[in-house]
Design a protein around this motif. Sequence first.
Motif, PDB file in Angstrom:
ATOM      1  N   PHE A 124       8.880   1.483  -4.093  1.00  0.00           N
ATOM      2  CA  PHE A 124       7.611   0.899  -4.506  1.00  0.00           C
ATOM      3  C   PHE A 124       7.805  -0.521  -5.031  1.00  0.00           C
ATOM      4  O   PHE A 124       8.786  -0.803  -5.738  1.00  0.00           O
ATOM      5  CB  PHE A 124       6.948   1.766  -5.578  1.00  0.00           C
ATOM      6  N   GLU A 125       6.864  -1.393  -4.692  1.00  0.00           N
ATOM      7  CA  GLU A 125       6.888  -2.787  -5.131  1.00  0.00           C
ATOM      8  C   GLU A 125       5.726  -3.005  -6.093  1.00  0.00           C
ATOM      9  O   GLU A 125       4.598  -3.264  -5.672  1.00  0.00           O
ATOM     10  CB  GLU A 125       6.763  -3.716  -3.924  1.00  0.00           C
ATOM     11  N   PRO A 126       5.970  -2.892  -7.395  1.00  0.00           N
ATOM     12  CA  PRO A 126       4.881  -3.034  -8.367  1.00  0.00           C
ATOM     13  C   PRO A 126       4.174  -4.379  -8.231  1.00  0.00           C
ATOM     14  O   PRO A 126       4.805  -5.424  -8.074  1.00  0.00           O
ATOM     15  CB  PRO A 126       5.603  -2.911  -9.715  1.00  0.00           C
ATOM     16  N   ILE A 163       2.756  13.774   3.430  1.00  0.00           N
ATOM     17  CA  ILE A 163       3.508  12.609   3.887  1.00  0.00           C
ATOM     18  C   ILE A 163       3.223  11.475   2.917  1.00  0.00           C
ATOM     19  O   ILE A 163       2.073  11.067   2.740  1.00  0.00           O
ATOM     20  CB  ILE A 163       3.112  12.167   5.307  1.00  0.00           C
ATOM     21  N   LEU A 164       4.264  10.969   2.278  1.00  0.00           N
ATOM     22  CA  LEU A 164       4.146   9.799   1.425  1.00  0.00           C
ATOM     23  C   LEU A 164       4.689   8.606   2.203  1.00  0.00           C
ATOM     24  O   LEU A 164       5.761   8.700   2.802  1.00  0.00           O
ATOM     25  CB  LEU A 164       4.935   9.987   0.139  1.00  0.00           C
ATOM     26  N   ALA A 165       3.968   7.492   2.218  1.00  0.00           N
ATOM     27  CA  ALA A 165       4.384   6.340   3.016  1.00  0.00           C
ATOM     28  C   ALA A 165       4.045   5.042   2.295  1.00  0.00           C
ATOM     29  O   ALA A 165       3.123   4.991   1.472  1.00  0.00           O
ATOM     30  CB  ALA A 165       3.703   6.369   4.385  1.00  0.00           C
ATOM     31  N   THR A 166       4.797   3.989   2.599  1.00  0.00           N
ATOM     32  CA  THR A 166       4.513   2.658   2.066  1.00  0.00           C
ATOM     33  C   THR A 166       4.284   1.701   3.227  1.00  0.00           C
ATOM     34  O   THR A 166       4.911   1.816   4.284  1.00  0.00           O
ATOM     35  CB  THR A 166       5.649   2.140   1.175  1.00  0.00           C
ATOM     36  N   TRP A 167       3.369   0.729   2.995  1.00  0.00           N
ATOM     37  CA  TRP A 167       2.929  -0.207   4.024  1.00  0.00           C
ATOM     38  C   TRP A 167       2.759  -1.602   3.420  1.00  0.00           C
ATOM     39  O   TRP A 167       2.669  -1.742   2.201  1.00  0.00           O
ATOM     40  CB  TRP A 167       1.583   0.243   4.598  1.00  0.00           C
ATOM     41  N   PRO A 168       2.644  -2.638   4.279  1.00  0.00           N
ATOM     42  CA  PRO A 168       2.403  -3.987   3.741  1.00  0.00           C
ATOM     43  C   PRO A 168       1.076  -4.097   3.008  1.00  0.00           C
ATOM     44  O   PRO A 168       0.961  -4.841   2.035  1.00  0.00           O
ATOM     45  CB  PRO A 168       2.420  -4.874   4.990  1.00  0.00           C
ATOM     46  N   ASP A 169       0.053  -3.373   3.478  1.00  0.00           N
ATOM     47  CA  ASP A 169      -1.264  -3.395   2.844  1.00  0.00           C
ATOM     48  C   ASP A 169      -2.081  -2.210   3.354  1.00  0.00           C
ATOM     49  O   ASP A 169      -1.652  -1.489   4.266  1.00  0.00           O
ATOM     50  CB  ASP A 169      -2.001  -4.719   3.120  1.00  0.00           C
ATOM     51  N   HIS A 170      -3.263  -2.019   2.790  1.00  0.00           N
ATOM     52  CA  HIS A 170      -4.098  -0.883   3.174  1.00  0.00           C
ATOM     53  C   HIS A 170      -4.589  -0.983   4.620  1.00  0.00           C
ATOM     54  O   HIS A 170      -4.756   0.040   5.300  1.00  0.00           O
ATOM     55  CB  HIS A 170      -5.303  -0.769   2.239  1.00  0.00           C
ATOM     56  N   ASP A 171      -4.845  -2.180   5.085  1.00  0.00           N
ATOM     57  CA  ASP A 171      -5.314  -2.340   6.469  1.00  0.00           C
ATOM     58  C   ASP A 171      -4.266  -1.844   7.456  1.00  0.00           C
ATOM     59  O   ASP A 171      -4.584  -1.162   8.440  1.00  0.00           O
ATOM     60  CB  ASP A 171      -5.664  -3.798   6.757  1.00  0.00           C
ATOM     61  N   ALA A 172      -3.003  -2.188   7.215  1.00  0.00           N
ATOM     62  CA  ALA A 172      -1.925  -1.737   8.093  1.00  0.00           C
ATOM     63  C   ALA A 172      -1.813  -0.217   8.051  1.00  0.00           C
ATOM     64  O   ALA A 172      -1.579   0.440   9.080  1.00  0.00           O
ATOM     65  CB  ALA A 172      -0.601  -2.382   7.676  1.00  0.00           C
ATOM     66  N   ALA A 173      -1.994   0.347   6.875  1.00  0.00           N
ATOM     67  CA  ALA A 173      -1.922   1.806   6.736  1.00  0.00           C
ATOM     68  C   ALA A 173      -3.030   2.477   7.538  1.00  0.00           C
ATOM     69  O   ALA A 173      -2.787   3.458   8.257  1.00  0.00           O
ATOM     70  CB  ALA A 173      -2.023   2.187   5.265  1.00  0.00           C
ATOM     71  N   SER A 220       0.843  -1.186   0.000  1.00  0.00           N
ATOM     72  CA  SER A 220       0.000   0.000   0.000  1.00  0.00           C
ATOM     73  C   SER A 220       0.881   1.239   0.000  1.00  0.00           C
ATOM     74  O   SER A 220       1.892   1.297   0.708  1.00  0.00           O
ATOM     75  CB  SER A 220      -0.903   0.007   1.243  1.00  0.00           C
ATOM     76  N   VAL A 221       0.507   2.214  -0.809  1.00  0.00           N
ATOM     77  CA  VAL A 221       1.181   3.513  -0.814  1.00  0.00           C
ATOM     78  C   VAL A 221       0.139   4.551  -0.439  1.00  0.00           C
ATOM     79  O   VAL A 221      -0.947   4.597  -1.023  1.00  0.00           O
ATOM     80  CB  VAL A 221       1.787   3.833  -2.187  1.00  0.00           C
ATOM     81  N   THR A 222       0.442   5.375   0.556  1.00  0.00           N
ATOM     82  CA  THR A 222      -0.472   6.439   0.950  1.00  0.00           C
ATOM     83  C   THR A 222       0.190   7.791   0.719  1.00  0.00           C
ATOM     84  O   THR A 222       1.383   7.963   0.962  1.00  0.00           O
ATOM     85  CB  THR A 222      -0.889   6.331   2.424  1.00  0.00           C
ATOM     86  N   LEU A 223      -0.605   8.725   0.237  1.00  0.00           N
ATOM     87  CA  LEU A 223      -0.140  10.100   0.074  1.00  0.00           C
ATOM     88  C   LEU A 223      -1.133  10.983   0.811  1.00  0.00           C
ATOM     89  O   LEU A 223      -2.302  11.089   0.419  1.00  0.00           O
ATOM     90  CB  LEU A 223      -0.064  10.473  -1.407  1.00  0.00           C
ATOM     91  N   SER A 224      -0.675  11.577   1.907  1.00  0.00           N
ATOM     92  CA  SER A 224      -1.540  12.386   2.770  1.00  0.00           C
ATOM     93  C   SER A 224      -1.186  13.854   2.626  1.00  0.00           C
ATOM     94  O   SER A 224      -0.007  14.225   2.659  1.00  0.00           O
ATOM     95  CB  SER A 224      -1.389  11.963   4.230  1.00  0.00           C
ATOM     96  N   PHE A 225      -2.221  14.688   2.491  1.00  0.00           N
ATOM     97  CA  PHE A 225      -2.045  16.131   2.390  1.00  0.00           C
ATOM     98  C   PHE A 225      -2.689  16.810   3.591  1.00  0.00           C
ATOM     99  O   PHE A 225      -3.764  16.406   4.043  1.00  0.00           O
ATOM    100  CB  PHE A 225      -2.685  16.669   1.106  1.00  0.00           C
ATOM    101  N   PHE A 226      -2.025  17.848   4.084  1.00  0.00           N
ATOM    102  CA  PHE A 226      -2.532  18.589   5.235  1.00  0.00           C
ATOM    103  C   PHE A 226      -2.458  20.075   4.925  1.00  0.00           C
ATOM    104  O   PHE A 226      -1.426  20.576   4.488  1.00  0.00           O
ATOM    105  CB  PHE A 226      -1.705  18.272   6.483  1.00  0.00           C
ATOM    106  N   ARG A 227      -3.564  20.778   5.194  1.00  0.00           N
ATOM    107  CA  ARG A 227      -3.589  22.218   4.982  1.00  0.00           C
ATOM    108  C   ARG A 227      -3.621  22.932   6.332  1.00  0.00           C
ATOM    109  O   ARG A 227      -4.447  22.624   7.196  1.00  0.00           O
ATOM    110  CB  ARG A 227      -4.808  22.636   4.163  1.00  0.00           C
ATOM    111  N   PHE A 228      -2.740  23.906   6.491  1.00  0.00           N
ATOM    112  CA  PHE A 228      -2.626  24.676   7.725  1.00  0.00           C
ATOM    113  C   PHE A 228      -2.867  26.151   7.393  1.00  0.00           C
ATOM    114  O   PHE A 228      -2.093  26.756   6.661  1.00  0.00           O
ATOM    115  CB  PHE A 228      -1.240  24.488   8.347  1.00  0.00           C
ATOM    116  N   ASN A 229      -3.925  26.710   7.951  1.00  0.00           N
ATOM    117  CA  ASN A 229      -4.297  28.080   7.582  1.00  0.00           C
ATOM    118  C   ASN A 229      -3.653  29.155   8.449  1.00  0.00           C
ATOM    119  O   ASN A 229      -3.315  30.230   7.959  1.00  0.00           O
ATOM    120  CB  ASN A 229      -5.824  28.232   7.622  1.00  0.00           C
ATOM    121  N   SER A 230      -3.495  28.894   9.736  1.00  0.00           N
ATOM    122  CA  SER A 230      -2.979  29.932  10.634  1.00  0.00           C
ATOM    123  C   SER A 230      -1.456  29.935  10.663  1.00  0.00           C
ATOM    124  O   SER A 230      -0.803  28.927  10.357  1.00  0.00           O
ATOM    125  CB  SER A 230      -3.514  29.712  12.049  1.00  0.00           C
ATOM    126  N   ILE A 231      -0.893  31.060  11.061  1.00  0.00           N
ATOM    127  CA  ILE A 231       0.563  31.176  11.172  1.00  0.00           C
ATOM    128  C   ILE A 231       1.127  30.180  12.201  1.00  0.00           C
ATOM    129  O   ILE A 231       2.103  29.481  11.915  1.00  0.00           O
ATOM    130  CB  ILE A 231       0.978  32.614  11.528  1.00  0.00           C
TER     131      ILE A 231
END
Length: 246
Positions: free
Chosen positions: A112-114, A62-72, A3-14
């Motif tokens: 990545f493991e295709p 944050i980009l991350a790799t895992w054994p599977d989606h459940d673990a992520a 599993s590959v996850t790509l998480s985005f976070f938006r921060f509005n305040s200083i």
Amino acid sequence: MQSVTLSFFRFNSIPSRLWAFGQMASARFALRAVPDLQTFKLCGSGSGEGFTPIPNTAVYAILATWPDHDAARRAMHGQRVFRRYREVADEALTIFLTPASARGKWAGVEPFEPQDIEVGEPIAALTRATVKPKVALKFWGQVPNISDVVGKDPNVMFKIGIGEVPWVQQVTFSIWPNKRTMAEFARHDGPHARAIKAVRDGQWFKEELYARFRVDAVEGEWEGQTPNLTEVPQTATPNPIEVAAE
């Protein structure tokens, strides 16, 4: 399968932006202790159309790799480092991916493991490169035109430019309705094609990685909604979702 996850976070305040900037150094210690986390990359983002030399201090990834989606999912909902990011951020979105192909290396390794899967529709593409410092100015002279073309393409469903080290270590991530629309953009004679030729002719990159993914799931919200990125829009020219816009 991986599993590959790509998480985005938006921060509005200083204050929250300062916190996020500090996490670029400190979060790696907590992430190294997360069970099942294989590899991870902490990235900032670009402003404008998402891939420019001007950083966007509001969006981090944050980009991350895992054994599977459940673990992520277990880690993202159970580990404090991920919970803390969501608590501080004004918005958070995670895209779950399965790698279908990859060539090249990232910091000397192949993250990545295709898998032997049918990508289907839509398809996600990731390109990562380390730009040689001596040609960085030439490279960034090409990028604004490329970014503008990607932003105007009616088929791109999602796009962002992120990076680990400003100006020299860059990542582009995009989601397209299918392989055809993605290939047509890459082959079209314009700023993108000319830049690729310049990169190849001048050997501008010290290291490259190209990967394609199946888009499996999307969790969270962006711009007030959970975008539908797992199904091809019914319209022929879907509106792109701008990730990096402030």
